[in-house]
Design a protein around this motif. Structure first.
Motif: not given
Length: 145
Positions: A24-25, A27-30, A48-49, A52, A55-56
């Motif tokens: 997940a990390c 994916w989150w960064l890329n 996307w933001l 995210r 989701h968070v």
């Protein structure tokens, strides 16, 4: 090759699989990919933001509920909910690690491919029926086959 086998449970426990924390990390960064010239993707701030952030926020609410269950639910002070959070997190990771070791490592093994080549539905009808029952139907078991 076999000397790394004892590291497989730890690798999956750390979340280096398709549903794990390390993945997940990564994916989150890329994701999403950069636009032309290394610029930010056009849909990042509009699409996307916000996704995210939702989701968070949802995860934060769920883990807050776990925290409250571990403190208020067990008649402990609010400051001691972290103990239950760690316990739940540990056993979730153990469960996912075991599931991924069974599904991914067994399904991608030479032994499994040799078993499939022998046509297990005809050779092992009881096993096929039992696994179809456990996975919720022949169609799900066939996906694994």
């Amino acid at each position: 090759g076999w000397c790394t086998v004892p590291l497989v449970p730890l690798w999956h426990f750390c979340g280096a699989n398709d549903t794990g924390f390390l993945f997940a990390c990564l994916w989150w960064l890329n994701f999403p990919d950069s636009g032309p010239g290394g610029k930010c993707d056009k849909g990042f701030y509009s699409k996307w933001l916000p996704v995210r952030a939702k989701h968070v926020s949802f995860q934060l609410v769920l883990w807050s509920c776990v925290w409250l269950l571990g403190s208020v639910g067990l008649n402990r002070p609010l400051s001691e909910g972290w103990r239950f959070v760690l316990l739940v997190s540990f056993f979730c990771r153990c469960g996912f690690a075991l599931a991924w070791m069974f599904i991914a490592n067994l399904n991608h093994s030479h032994l499994w491919n040799e078993f499939l080549a022998s046509d297990p539905e005809r050779s092992w009808p009881m096993l096929h029926g039992c696994m179809a029952f456990c996975f919720g139907g022949r169609h799900r078991w066939n996906e694994m086959l």
